[in-house]
Design a protein around this motif. Structure first.
Motif: not given
Length: 95
Positions: A61-80
């Motif tokens: 139900g959520y996604r965590t934005p990551t960079d090209e290396y798979g490192t989280a770059i922002d807080k998790p957010c609900l899927i649209p």
């Protein structure tokens, strides 16, 4: 419709014929929504008169934005699809 009866909010044929139909009615009237893992659970809840959304896993139900290396770059957010129903004043369903 059982969800309409349980929530005490009438649903009309016009509501069902609009784009989004039943789910637009749920969103428009802030009908409580239960999020469950799996379609069988959602189907059982719908049959019992609860609006239920099935997701394919507990973390789906959520996604965590990551960079090209798979490192989280922002807080998790609900899927649209779920964020659409996360509206101000929506009552929650607790089991």
């Amino acid at each position: 419709m059982k969800v309409s009866n349980r929530s005490g909010i009438p649903i009309t044929k016009e509501d069902l014929q609009r784009p989004g139909g039943f789910w637009h009615w749920v969103w428009r009237h802030n009908v409580p929504v239960t999020i469950v893992e799996g379609v069988k659970k959602a189907g059982a809840l719908l049959t019992a008169g609860y609006a239920a959304i099935a997701i394919p896993g507990v973390n789906a139900g959520y996604r965590t934005p990551t960079d090209e290396y798979g490192t989280a770059i922002d807080k998790p957010c609900l899927i649209p699809d779920l964020k659409h129903f996360a509206t101000q004043g929506r009552p929650s369903v607790r089991g």
